[in-house]
Structures are given as structure tokens and as C-alpha cells.
Design an enzyme around this catalytic site. Structure first.
Site, PDB file in Angstrom:
ATOM      1  N   ARG A 191      42.854  26.124  35.058  1.00 61.36           N
ATOM      2  CA  ARG A 191      44.441  25.515  34.931  1.00 61.36           C
ATOM      3  C   ARG A 191      44.712  26.700  36.388  1.00 61.36           C
ATOM      4  O   ARG A 191      45.442  25.827  37.264  1.00 61.36           O
ATOM      5  CB  ARG A 191      45.198  25.701  34.243  1.00 61.36           C
ATOM      6  CG  ARG A 191      44.941  24.927  32.748  1.00 61.36           C
ATOM      7  CD  ARG A 191      45.536  25.917  31.436  1.00 61.36           C
ATOM      8  NE  ARG A 191      44.831  27.224  31.146  1.00 61.36           N
ATOM      9  CZ  ARG A 191      45.247  27.867  30.286  1.00 61.36           C
ATOM     10  NH1 ARG A 191      46.223  28.113  29.923  1.00 61.36           N
ATOM     11  NH2 ARG A 191      44.572  28.701  29.603  1.00 61.36           N
ATOM     12  N   GLY A 234      33.336  30.710  24.047  1.00 58.30           N
ATOM     13  CA  GLY A 234      34.820  31.722  23.438  1.00 58.30           C
ATOM     14  C   GLY A 234      34.028  33.605  23.786  1.00 58.30           C
ATOM     15  O   GLY A 234      32.400  33.865  24.574  1.00 58.30           O
ATOM     16  N   THR A 235      35.137  33.800  22.789  1.00 53.78           N
ATOM     17  CA  THR A 235      34.649  35.348  23.269  1.00 53.78           C
ATOM     18  C   THR A 235      34.069  36.348  23.251  1.00 53.78           C
ATOM     19  O   THR A 235      33.395  37.355  23.653  1.00 53.78           O
ATOM     20  CB  THR A 235      36.789  36.068  23.672  1.00 53.78           C
ATOM     21  OG1 THR A 235      37.065  36.039  22.600  1.00 53.78           O
ATOM     22  CG2 THR A 235      37.611  35.882  24.830  1.00 53.78           C
ATOM     23  N   GLU A 279      44.435  33.561  15.752  1.00 53.89           N
ATOM     24  CA  GLU A 279      44.560  32.321  16.934  1.00 53.89           C
ATOM     25  C   GLU A 279      45.479  31.879  16.934  1.00 53.89           C
ATOM     26  O   GLU A 279      46.085  30.664  15.797  1.00 53.89           O
ATOM     27  CB  GLU A 279      43.282  31.631  17.298  1.00 53.89           C
ATOM     28  CG  GLU A 279      42.531  32.374  18.216  1.00 53.89           C
ATOM     29  CD  GLU A 279      42.831  33.856  19.528  1.00 53.89           C
ATOM     30  OE1 GLU A 279      43.797  33.442  20.330  1.00 53.89           O
ATOM     31  OE2 GLU A 279      42.704  34.810  19.141  1.00 53.89           O
ATOM     32  N   ASN A 290      46.831  32.272  34.069  1.00 56.33           N
ATOM     33  CA  ASN A 290      46.138  30.958  33.685  1.00 56.33           C
ATOM     34  C   ASN A 290      46.788  30.127  35.497  1.00 56.33           C
ATOM     35  O   ASN A 290      45.577  29.194  34.949  1.00 56.33           O
ATOM     36  CB  ASN A 290      46.641  30.844  32.686  1.00 56.33           C
ATOM     37  CG  ASN A 290      46.207  31.186  31.780  1.00 56.33           C
ATOM     38  OD1 ASN A 290      44.526  31.604  31.518  1.00 56.33           O
ATOM     39  ND2 ASN A 290      46.811  31.644  30.779  1.00 56.33           N
ATOM     40  N   ASN A 305      41.390  39.161  77.758  1.00 56.06           N
ATOM     41  CA  ASN A 305      39.948  39.914  76.983  1.00 56.06           C
ATOM     42  C   ASN A 305      38.562  39.420  76.396  1.00 56.06           C
ATOM     43  O   ASN A 305      37.778  38.903  76.939  1.00 56.06           O
ATOM     44  CB  ASN A 305      40.371  40.644  75.974  1.00 56.06           C
ATOM     45  CG  ASN A 305      40.820  40.189  74.337  1.00 56.06           C
ATOM     46  OD1 ASN A 305      41.673  38.963  75.405  1.00 56.06           O
ATOM     47  ND2 ASN A 305      40.287  40.366  73.809  1.00 56.06           N
ATOM     48  N   SER A 319      55.657  45.056  85.030  1.00 55.82           N
ATOM     49  CA  SER A 319      55.353  43.762  84.100  1.00 55.82           C
ATOM     50  C   SER A 319      54.516  42.275  84.247  1.00 55.82           C
ATOM     51  O   SER A 319      54.413  42.058  85.397  1.00 55.82           O
ATOM     52  CB  SER A 319      57.376  43.304  84.294  1.00 55.82           C
ATOM     53  OG  SER A 319      57.994  44.508  83.645  1.00 55.82           O
TER      54      SER A 319
HETATM   55  C1  UD1 Z   1      42.615  35.424  24.066  1.00 54.87           C
HETATM   56  C2  UD1 Z   1      42.886  36.094  23.131  1.00 54.87           C
HETATM   57  C3  UD1 Z   1      43.639  36.264  22.315  1.00 54.87           C
HETATM   58  C4  UD1 Z   1      44.944  36.782  23.524  1.00 54.87           C
HETATM   59  C5  UD1 Z   1      44.884  36.314  24.811  1.00 54.87           C
HETATM   60  C6  UD1 Z   1      45.164  37.366  24.958  1.00 54.87           C
HETATM   61  C7  UD1 Z   1      40.155  35.171  21.607  1.00 54.87           C
HETATM   62  C8  UD1 Z   1      39.771  34.268  20.903  1.00 54.87           C
HETATM   63  N1  UD1 Z   1      41.761  35.267  21.671  1.00 54.87           N
HETATM   64  O1  UD1 Z   1      42.897  34.311  24.325  1.00 54.87           O
HETATM   65  O2  UD1 Z   1      44.012  36.834  20.955  1.00 54.87           O
HETATM   66  O3  UD1 Z   1      46.144  36.541  22.465  1.00 54.87           O
HETATM   67  O4  UD1 Z   1      43.186  36.591  24.658  1.00 54.87           O
HETATM   68  O5  UD1 Z   1      45.379  36.654  27.137  1.00 54.87           O
HETATM   69  O6  UD1 Z   1      40.099  36.149  22.195  1.00 54.87           O
HETATM   70  N2  UD1 Z   1      36.151  34.290  28.616  1.00 54.87           N
HETATM   71  C9  UD1 Z   1      34.293  33.984  29.098  1.00 54.87           C
HETATM   72  N3  UD1 Z   1      33.605  33.296  28.692  1.00 54.87           N
HETATM   73  C10 UD1 Z   1      34.224  32.803  27.294  1.00 54.87           C
HETATM   74  C11 UD1 Z   1      35.519  32.460  26.902  1.00 54.87           C
HETATM   75  C12 UD1 Z   1      36.456  33.045  27.739  1.00 54.87           C
HETATM   76  O7  UD1 Z   1      34.067  35.126  29.818  1.00 54.87           O
HETATM   77  O8  UD1 Z   1      32.923  31.838  26.893  1.00 54.87           O
HETATM   78  C13 UD1 Z   1      36.440  35.152  29.816  1.00 54.87           C
HETATM   79  C14 UD1 Z   1      38.115  34.533  30.362  1.00 54.87           C
HETATM   80  O9  UD1 Z   1      36.737  34.208  31.846  1.00 54.87           O
HETATM   81  C15 UD1 Z   1      39.129  35.252  29.685  1.00 54.87           C
HETATM   82  C16 UD1 Z   1      39.031  35.846  28.541  1.00 54.87           C
HETATM   83  O10 UD1 Z   1      37.597  35.445  28.698  1.00 54.87           O
HETATM   84  O11 UD1 Z   1      38.871  36.372  31.161  1.00 54.87           O
HETATM   85  C17 UD1 Z   1      39.476  35.459  27.989  1.00 54.87           C
HETATM   86  O12 UD1 Z   1      39.594  34.137  27.299  1.00 54.87           O
HETATM   87  P1  UD1 Z   1      40.789  32.727  27.443  1.00 54.87           P
HETATM   88  O13 UD1 Z   1      40.028  31.326  26.965  1.00 54.87           O
HETATM   89  O14 UD1 Z   1      41.271  33.046  28.060  1.00 54.87           O
HETATM   90  O15 UD1 Z   1      41.567  33.649  25.967  1.00 54.87           O
HETATM   91  P2  UD1 Z   1      42.949  32.857  25.830  1.00 54.87           P
HETATM   92  O16 UD1 Z   1      42.886  32.012  24.995  1.00 54.87           O
HETATM   93  O17 UD1 Z   1      43.914  33.692  26.477  1.00 54.87           O
HETATM   94 CA    CA Z   2      43.769  33.709  29.191  1.00 54.87          CA
END
Ligand code: UD1
Ligand code: CA
Length: 456
Positions: free
Chosen positions: A18, A87-88, A162, A234, A376, A395
Site C-alpha cells: 500500500r 504470516g507473522t 483477527e 501502511n 569553488n 560587495s
Molecule cells: C498485525 C496483527 C494484529 C494487530 C496489528 C497491529 C497478526 C496476525 N496480526 O496485523 O493483531 O492488530 O498487526 O498493527 O500478527 N510481516 C513479515 N512477514 C510476514 C507477515 C508480516 O515480516 O509474513 C511483518 C510486516 O512487515 C509487518 C508486521 O510483520 O512489519 C505486521 O504484519 P502485517 O501484515 O502488517 O499485520 P497486520 O495485518 O497489520
Molecule cells: Ca500492519
């Protein structure tokens, strides 16, 4: 707090779609420092206080540039690559090797949450020290849409749902997951490895460790942190909002430290701006990186300053531009519409109006007249101009470098000076003036006649 070891994992692999940008999201700057740099600085203050503590950064998109940005601030950081974005929880497991070492505390923070403060990180670690197994940083946003909702029972956190998986009822909860989490090192790896991806997005959610831990009878809690600590970036609009919050914080800090800002909301600082007490800053001043301003200086309105060392009791602007390498000794003056770059301006020296002083040194007490230019650059190379002390440069003089002008020299106005001027000499480098008696009247008659002829 007894000194506990801490592993901090910064997640910075995301695509940042985004942002619509050619560079990774976490490299976009606030106050001239990449988002991820702000996170590293906060972590350094709160989680790296002993030699057993360490920093791991999970990279993906733009990995090489992200590594460079982090290493510039913390050269001991270790990097782990997440090659697919699943995912995180999956991202945290990229750093499995680090997690396998036994740390007291494990902190997971996001690279796109730049306003996190040391105090919030410390508060979370404090709870671990008191016996919590997981501490989630919660906050109460005005609009909870998009955030994970915190489900509490009897003061304990039992699950994070979520948005996409939440029921109508759960969506009404406004206590949300800030995303940052502290886990006891004893249980972190075991819990995160157990996370499955059976949810609406088919991702491995870090947030699922909460319900897993709850099922194991572990102690899981949420603490509330200020909203602005956990705002995530974002898109570019959110980037600007975060910049705004950061500037407000910095202005307040600067004023409380003894600096006067007449119109604080119009002054912009860089992440590393240092200003001593009793400096006065007028409206509409911009600081780029690497500026130090000593006590008693006055920065007048509409000045743009970067990479400059500004001495005590100096006066800058209005409308001055100080570029990298500008160094002003005490009581020096750089006035309106002057540009100074890579130049030392000696104590009490004055560059008051419409000048360019680049690759130069100006000795103490010297006076640079209006419109003086140091030439310069020849299109290929840069050369220095050295001006001694108590010199007077008339000047509109052009000083063609390389050039040395001695102490106490006078340079006549409008001169083009190309050769060394010895101490106390007067240098003239211009055509000699001649007066032709009565010739003005002759010219007037002539031009009048031409005009009359044309209009016939
Ligand atoms: C996440 C949380 C959500 C919280 C929100 C707060 C989870 C599942 N959800 O959602 O509960 O309210 O943050 O802002 O954790 N990233 C990676 N690799 C991945 C996925 C993500 O490195 O595979 C990193 C992203 O670069 C980012 C962070 O993890 O810095 C969060 O990921 P993002 O996808 O933005 O999570 P949200 O959907 O915002
Ligand atoms: Ca986020």
C-alpha cells in the site's frame, strides 16, 4: 529490574504494497531516519542493556537495503530471511536459530511501528520479570477496524481474534492488539512452532500463541500502551501522520530542555538534531540530519539547516541555508539569502547578505560584503578559498578558488580575485573608472531623437 537477557526480533519482511513504492516500506523515513531505524533505537534503549541480549531482524523485500539501514545503527544485529510471506508467526520462525538460544525475554516488534517508546517496551519486560509468560501491548484506537481484538477473561488474555475471523460481537471490542509482544524465552519457541494456519487468511498468525498458551494454563496478559506508540504505517497518509506525531514529541522535548520555539508547529527537526538550552528558533525553520546548535544562538525565520555545527551566540537567517560541513564559531553571523557549505566561519565573522560561501574558511572578525561569491567549482573539481582574520571583502566580489586571502586584507567591491592577496594588502580586480564630462547630456539628446523618429 534484575538484568535479564533479551532477544528482540524485528519483523521487517513485509511487502508494504500500500505504500506503492519502489523501496521497502520500513525504509521510508520519519525525521530523516528509516522507520526500522526508529524501532532499532527504541529497542537499543530498552532491550539491549546487557551483553547477553541481542537483536534479530527478519528481512524479505529489499533485504540488502534494510540490512544496511539497520547495521548503520546497530552493527551487532543478526539478519534472517523470510523468503515467503506466510504470516507473522512464520516470520518470527525465520529467526528460529536465535530463538533456540535461551533468553529470559523474547520481544517481537514490527518494523513498521516506528513510534514505539522505550517505556512501553520496558513495561512489557517488567511484567515478564514478575512472572507473566506472554505480554501483549494493547491499545484503544478511535476506530478499531483492521486490528486484532483482545479477548480478556478475569484480567487474563485468552485469545486475539483477527478482524477477518471475528464475530459481529467481537468486532465491537475496542481493546486492540498493537502487534508488539513480549514472551518468556522458556515458552516462546514451543508456542510459536505450534501455530497453525487454519484461519480466514490462511496465514500463520503470531497472535494465535495467546490461545495456545491459555490452553496450557500459562499466564497471558495485555498491558495498555498509548495509541501513538503502536500506530502502524501502511500508506503514505499514515506515514505523514506518524511524522506529525514524532515532530510534536520532539518539539515538546526540545522546549522542555530549555529551547524557545515561537511557533513550534512550524519547526521541523531531524531524528538526531541537538539543540542546547537558550537557543531561540523563529517560525518556519527546517533541520536536516546532523545539526548541533550551541547555547545562545538565534535561528531566524525560514532557515534551512543540515549537517551544520552552529556555535554559541551566533545568528542565522532569516532565509539562510546552511549545508553539510558548515561550521560557525561563536558570535558568527550568516544573514539573509546566504548559503554556506563545507566552510568554517570564524568567531564574530559576518556573512550578512546574499552570499555563497562554499569550500572555504573565513577567519575571525572578517566581514563578507553583500553578494560575495566563492567560485569553488570548474565543472569538474572543487577548490578551497581561505580568507584570513579581520579581512574585509567588498560587495559583489567573486573569489576564484583556489585562493588565499591574508589577514587584514581589503578586497575592493566588484572585484574578481584570482591570485593570492598578501596580509594587509588592498586588492582591486576590476576595470578602472573613467568620467566623461557632459557626455550624459549628449546621450540623452541622441536617444530622445531616435525615439521621436520611431514614433513618426
Ligand atoms: C498485525 C496483527 C494484529 C494487530 C496489528 C497491529 C497478526 C496476525 N496480526 O496485523 O493483531 O492488530 O498487526 O498493527 O500478527 N510481516 C513479515 N512477514 C510476514 C507477515 C508480516 O515480516 O509474513 C511483518 C510486516 O512487515 C509487518 C508486521 O510483520 O512489519 C505486521 O504484519 P502485517 O501484515 O502488517 O499485520 P497486520 O495485518 O497489520
Ligand atoms: Ca500492519
Amino acid at each position: 529490574m534484575r538484568s535479564r537477557s533479551c532477544l528482540t526480533i524485528i519483523l521487517a519482511a513485509g511487502e508494504g504494497t500500500r505504500m506503492k513504492s519502489a523501496i521497502s516500506k520500513v525504509l521510508h523515513p520519519i525525521a530523516g531516519l528509516p522507520l526500522v531505524g526508529h524501532v532499532v533505537k527504541a529497542v537499543q534503549g530498552a532491550c539491549l542493556e546487557n551483553e547477553k541480549s541481542s537483536l534479530a531482524v527478519v528481512v524479505g523485500r529489499g533485504a540488502e537495503d534494510v540490512k544496511k539501514a539497520v547495521a548503520g545503527i546497530n552493527d551487532a544485529a543478526r539478519f534472517f530471511t523470510q523468503s515467503e510471506r506466510l504470516g507473522t508467526a512464520h516470520a518470527v520462525l525465520a529467526a528460529r536459530e536465535a530463538l533456540a538460544d535461551s533468553y529470559d525475554d523474547v520481544l517481537v516488534v514490527f518494523g513498521d511501528t516506528p513510534l514505539i517508546e522505550e517505556t512501553s517496551l520496558r513495561a512489557a519486560r517488567e511484567k515478564l520479570a514478575q512472572g507473566a509468560d506472554i505480554v501483549v501491548m494493547g491499545f484503544r484506537p478511535e476506530n478499531p477496524a483492521g486490528y486484532g481484538r483482545l479477548i480478556e477473561e478475569n484480567g487474563k488474555l485468552v485469545a486475539i481474534i483477527e478482524e477477518k475471523d471475528a464475530s459481529e460481537e467481537q468486532r465491537k471490542i475496542n481493546f486492540c492488539n498493537g502487534g508488539l509482544m513480549a514472551l518468556s524465552g522458556k515458552v516462546a519457541l514451543q508456542l510459536i512452532s505450534a501455530v497453525k494456519n487454519d484461519n480466514a487468511k490462511g496465514e500463520y498468525y503470531l497472535t494465535d500463541v495467546v490461545k495456545l498458551a491459555h490452553a496450557q494454563g500459562l499466564n497471558v496478559i495485555a498491558i495498555e500502551v498509548p495509541v501513538e506508540n503502536v500506530i502502524g504505517i501502511n500508506n503514505r497518509a499514515e506515514l505523514a501522520e506518524a511524522e506529525n506525531l514524532w515532530q510534536a514529541r520532539k518539539r515538546r522535548e526540545v522546549m522542555l530542555s530549555g529551547v524557545t520555539l515561537i511557533a513550534p508547529e512550524t519547526v521541523f527537526f531531524a531524528h538526531d538534531t541537538q539543540i542546547e538550552p537558550d537557543v531561540l528558533i523563529e517560525p518556519n525553520v527546517f533541520f536536516g540530519a546532523k545539526v548541533h546548535v550551541a547555547s545562545g544562538a538565534v535561528i531566524h525565520a525560514f532557515s534551512h539547516i543540515e549537517g551544520a555545527q552552529i556555535g554559541a551566540n551566533t545568528s542565522i537567517g532569516p532565509f539562510a541555508r546552511l549545508r553539510p560541513g558548515a561550521k560557525l564559531a561563536e558570535k558568527a553571523k550568516v544573514g539573509n539569502f546566504c548559503e554556506v557549505k563545507n566552510a568554517d566561519i570564524g568567531a564574530g565573522a559576518k556573512v550578512n547578505h546574499l552570499s555563497y560561501i562554499g569550500d572555504a574558511s573565513v577567519g575571525e572578525g572578517s566581514n563578507i560584503g553583500a553578494g560575495v561569491i566563492t567560485c569553488n567549482y570548474d565543472g569538474y573539481n572543487k577548490f578551497r578559498t581561505i580568507i584570513g582574520s579581520n579581512a574585509f571583502i567588498g560587495s559583489n566580489a567573486a573569489l576564484v578558488a583556489p585562493l588565499t586571502i591574508g589577514n587584514g586584507v581589503y578586497v575592493a567591491s566588484g572585484s574578481v580575485i584570482t591570485d593570492e592577496v598578501p596580509e594587509n594588502a588592498l586588492a582591486l580586480g576590476r576595470a578602472r573608472q573613467i568620467n566623461k564630462e557632459g557626455r550624459a547630456q549628449v546621450l540623452r539628446e541622441k536617444y530622445k531623437a531616435i525615439k521621436a523618429n520611431k514614433n513618426k
